[in-house]
Design a protein around this motif. Structure first.
Motif, mmCIF file in Angstrom:
data_model
loop_
_atom_site.group_PDB
_atom_site.id
_atom_site.type_symbol
_atom_site.label_atom_id
_atom_site.label_comp_id
_atom_site.label_asym_id
_atom_site.label_seq_id
_atom_site.Cartn_x
_atom_site.Cartn_y
_atom_site.Cartn_z
ATOM 1 N N CYS A 323 10.293 86.391 0.487
ATOM 2 C CA CYS A 323 10.208 86.282 1.767
ATOM 3 C C CYS A 323 11.456 87.083 2.710
ATOM 4 O O CYS A 323 12.614 86.801 2.556
ATOM 5 C CB CYS A 323 10.836 84.534 1.334
ATOM 6 S SG CYS A 323 10.635 83.586 3.585
ATOM 7 N N GLU A 324 11.075 87.365 3.877
ATOM 8 C CA GLU A 324 11.649 87.838 5.073
ATOM 9 C C GLU A 324 11.607 86.784 6.601
ATOM 10 O O GLU A 324 10.583 86.667 7.002
ATOM 11 C CB GLU A 324 10.966 89.360 5.227
ATOM 12 C CG GLU A 324 11.495 90.330 6.043
ATOM 13 C CD GLU A 324 11.146 91.176 7.260
ATOM 14 O OE1 GLU A 324 11.170 92.353 6.100
ATOM 15 O OE2 GLU A 324 10.140 91.052 7.611
ATOM 16 N N ALA A 325 12.641 87.003 6.778
ATOM 17 C CA ALA A 325 13.338 86.453 7.862
ATOM 18 C C ALA A 325 14.215 87.852 8.723
ATOM 19 O O ALA A 325 14.690 88.336 7.989
ATOM 20 C CB ALA A 325 14.235 85.637 7.436
ATOM 21 N N SER A 326 13.478 87.502 9.858
ATOM 22 C CA SER A 326 13.692 88.550 10.281
ATOM 23 C C SER A 326 14.271 87.869 12.661
ATOM 24 O O SER A 326 13.125 86.874 12.468
ATOM 25 C CB SER A 326 12.941 89.806 10.893
ATOM 26 O OG SER A 326 11.669 89.572 10.675
ATOM 27 N N ASN A 327 14.714 88.571 13.345
ATOM 28 C CA ASN A 327 14.381 88.894 14.685
ATOM 29 C C ASN A 327 15.285 89.875 14.792
ATOM 30 O O ASN A 327 14.987 91.052 14.187
ATOM 31 C CB ASN A 327 14.730 87.278 14.800
ATOM 32 C CG ASN A 327 16.868 87.728 14.902
ATOM 33 O OD1 ASN A 327 17.154 88.500 14.355
ATOM 34 N ND2 ASN A 327 17.234 86.691 15.279
ATOM 35 N N GLN A 328 15.217 89.951 16.384
ATOM 36 C CA GLN A 328 15.643 91.350 17.068
ATOM 37 C C GLN A 328 16.823 91.922 16.217
ATOM 38 O O GLN A 328 17.250 93.266 16.373
ATOM 39 C CB GLN A 328 14.836 91.476 18.370
ATOM 40 C CG GLN A 328 16.227 91.043 19.867
ATOM 41 C CD GLN A 328 15.330 89.233 19.730
ATOM 42 O OE1 GLN A 328 14.502 88.959 18.962
ATOM 43 N NE2 GLN A 328 15.616 88.771 20.913
ATOM 44 N N TYR A 329 17.232 91.494 16.156
ATOM 45 C CA TYR A 329 19.162 91.417 16.192
ATOM 46 C C TYR A 329 19.360 91.741 13.732
ATOM 47 O O TYR A 329 20.345 92.503 13.557
ATOM 48 C CB TYR A 329 20.191 90.233 16.453
ATOM 49 C CG TYR A 329 19.370 90.546 17.821
ATOM 50 C CD1 TYR A 329 20.260 91.016 18.437
ATOM 51 C CD2 TYR A 329 19.062 88.937 17.916
ATOM 52 C CE1 TYR A 329 20.066 90.629 19.879
ATOM 53 C CE2 TYR A 329 18.637 88.342 19.184
ATOM 54 C CZ TYR A 329 19.859 89.491 20.031
ATOM 55 O OH TYR A 329 19.542 89.154 21.720
ATOM 56 N N GLY A 330 17.873 92.082 13.258
ATOM 57 C CA GLY A 330 18.722 92.304 12.211
ATOM 58 C C GLY A 330 17.380 91.940 11.431
ATOM 59 O O GLY A 330 16.765 90.576 11.689
ATOM 60 N N ARG A 331 17.298 91.783 10.133
ATOM 61 C CA ARG A 331 16.867 90.488 8.330
ATOM 62 C C ARG A 331 17.100 90.692 7.344
ATOM 63 O O ARG A 331 18.228 91.098 7.488
ATOM 64 C CB ARG A 331 15.642 91.375 8.329
ATOM 65 C CG ARG A 331 15.564 92.634 7.613
ATOM 66 C CD ARG A 331 14.232 94.244 8.090
ATOM 67 N NE ARG A 331 13.909 94.341 9.077
ATOM 68 C CZ ARG A 331 13.033 94.252 9.758
ATOM 69 N NH1 ARG A 331 11.620 94.161 9.408
ATOM 70 N NH2 ARG A 331 12.663 94.498 10.877
ATOM 71 N N LYS A 332 16.783 89.276 6.485
ATOM 72 C CA LYS A 332 17.097 88.782 5.253
ATOM 73 C C LYS A 332 16.151 88.431 4.670
ATOM 74 O O LYS A 332 15.024 88.381 4.666
ATOM 75 C CB LYS A 332 18.274 88.057 5.692
ATOM 76 C CG LYS A 332 19.730 88.186 6.556
ATOM 77 C CD LYS A 332 20.346 89.093 4.963
ATOM 78 C CE LYS A 332 22.135 89.155 5.922
ATOM 79 N NZ LYS A 332 22.988 88.444 5.921
ATOM 80 N N TYR A 333 16.639 88.757 3.320
ATOM 81 C CA TYR A 333 15.351 88.351 1.935
ATOM 82 C C TYR A 333 15.773 87.043 0.977
ATOM 83 O O TYR A 333 16.670 87.418 1.156
ATOM 84 C CB TYR A 333 15.062 89.756 1.772
ATOM 85 C CG TYR A 333 14.691 90.732 3.146
ATOM 86 C CD1 TYR A 333 13.172 90.611 2.614
ATOM 87 C CD2 TYR A 333 15.813 91.689 2.860
ATOM 88 C CE1 TYR A 333 12.555 92.029 3.962
ATOM 89 C CE2 TYR A 333 14.729 92.708 3.408
ATOM 90 C CZ TYR A 333 13.804 93.297 4.347
ATOM 91 O OH TYR A 333 13.819 94.248 4.911
ATOM 92 N N SER A 334 14.565 86.816 0.316
ATOM 93 C CA SER A 334 14.848 86.079 -0.663
ATOM 94 C C SER A 334 13.670 86.154 -1.425
ATOM 95 O O SER A 334 12.535 86.287 -0.834
ATOM 96 C CB SER A 334 14.904 84.481 -0.115
ATOM 97 O OG SER A 334 15.711 83.198 -1.418
#
Length: 402
Positions: A323-334
């Motif tokens: 699962c990738e969570a992203s916006n224009q300021y960055g991204r994180k994963y789980s």
């Protein structure tokens, strides 16, 4: 004996020489001329033409008043001249002849309309949709017979209300002061004031204001709110207040401070046996994307935004999901690892059915004997539940949140 000639004079008498007759005629004409001048002065001494200053808000409608009073002479024509920002040279642009009706001189402009009356010595003009280029001096001229022209000047002043706006400067979470929001009052005249109402943030923010003068006489003011973009000030509401003589009342623009940041820690929650949800705090809110490490996406796996749903639990679902969570300021994963057992499950349930039959048959036999010899007793269902739980556990999908 001298012969004398008598010459008739203009007064009806006779004089002895032509020279004396001419002299007496000139005297009479002079008297008549002076009398005529005195008569004209008496008739025109009280003539007045109204004038003055007129103020209007840009885009509005205004009447330029022009009226002549205290005369009995004949009105020949009413003329209008102007000297404006658009046309700085004084020139005739509109005339109202006494008999032929009003007309434009140097080009049609339907914003101007004659609203006066020739018979009432009223030359008033109406201007609609007034612009800054119309500002200037207008001259109203009445032409009388025989005395001539009488005029008055009307100065037209414009008020230009500001065009107001707010701009979010998108501050990113940090510990360094940054511009949070800018309030703009653009293109106003003659004056305007921009202020901030910050409430509880008064000690945490400051303002910086800058004004720019334009060639057309208007001004633009930008006022920015500065502060350290922290979570503490995020979501607080402030107000930009603009006051101007060109506004009927002060204008208030509300704004909620936004502090932007990339997705924080990403978590996957188990919503039900066949669905999972991805969660992460971010501003603006994160977009969620599900994918598999091997690039193969099963038909029974359905991703809808942050939710991953399995329509049927089959072994082709086995694998690692990201699962990738992203916006224009960055991204994180789980990550999620899913394993669905296969093959031996059917054998487990077959064995469960056989054992269930044997247990029921045996329990019936025991019940019959005990009923016959010792009376009624209850047979425990414990072994049945234990075997069922074993079968279900063996065939249940296994998942791990990584």
């Amino acid at each position: 004996m001298e012969t004398q000639f008598l010459f008739p004079s203009s007064s009806g008498t006779y004089c002895r020489s032509s020279t004396r007759c001419v002299f007496r005629s000139y005297n009479l004409l002079a008297v008549m001329y002076v009398g005529l001048i005195i008569l004209i002065i008496r008739e025109t001494a009280g003539v007045q033409v109204t004038g003055g200053n007129i103020t209007v808000v840009q885009g509005g409608t205004i009447i330029l008043p022009c009226k002549l009073t205290d005369t009995v002479e004949s009105l020949t024509q009413i003329s209008w001249q102007r000297r404006t920002r658009e046309k700085p040279q004084n020139n005739n642009f509109f005339i109202i002849p006494a008999k032929n009706g009003p007309r434009f001189v140097d080009g049609q402009d339907n914003r101007f309309q004659f609203v006066g009356s020739v018979s009432d010595f009223n030359g008033s003009l109406q201007i609609s949709r007034v612009t800054l280029m119309d500002e200037g001096v207008y001259t109203c001229i009445f032409t009388l017979f025989p005395s001539g022209n009488y005029k008055a000047e009307i100065t037209l002043n414009l008020l230009v209300p500001p065009v107001t706006s707010l701009k979010d400067n998108c501050p990113v979470l940090g510990n360094v002061e940054a511009s949070l929001v800018t309030c703009t009052a653009a293109g106003y005249r003659p004056s305007a004031e921009v202020m901030w109402q910050t409430g509880t943030l008064k000690e945490k923010v400051r303002t910086a204001t800058n004004s720019t003068q334009h060639a057309n006489g208007t001004t633009t003011t930008d006022s920015s709110l500065f502060g350290v973009p922290t979570r503490e000030i995020s979501q607080h509401q402030v107000q930009c207040v603009i006051t101007s003589v060109a506004l009927q009342k002060e204008e208030t623009l509300p704004f909620t401070i936004q502090v932007y940041f990339s997705p924080r820690e990403v978590t996957i929650s188990h919503k039900s046996d066949d669905s999972f949800q991805c969660l992460s705090e971010a501003n603006p809110p994160a977009n969620f994307t599900w994918s598999r490490a091997d690039g193969l996406w099963p038909k029974s796996a359905v991703a809808e935004g942050a939710t991953l749903h399995f329509s049927s639990m089959t072994s082709d679902l086995n694998g690692e999901y990201q699962c990738e969570a992203s916006n224009q300021y960055g991204r994180k994963y789980s990550y999620l690892y899913l394993h669905v057992p296969s093959g031996h499950c059917s054998a487990c349930w077959t064995l469960f059915s056989i054992l269930l039959f044997l247990i029921v048959f045996g329990a019936a036999a025991v019940w019959y004997r005990r009923t016959k010899y010792r009376g009624s007793e209850t047979v425990s269902a414990g072994p049945i539940e234990e075997i069922r739980e074993l079968a279900e556990t063996t065939c249940r999908p296994v998942f791990h949140l990584l």
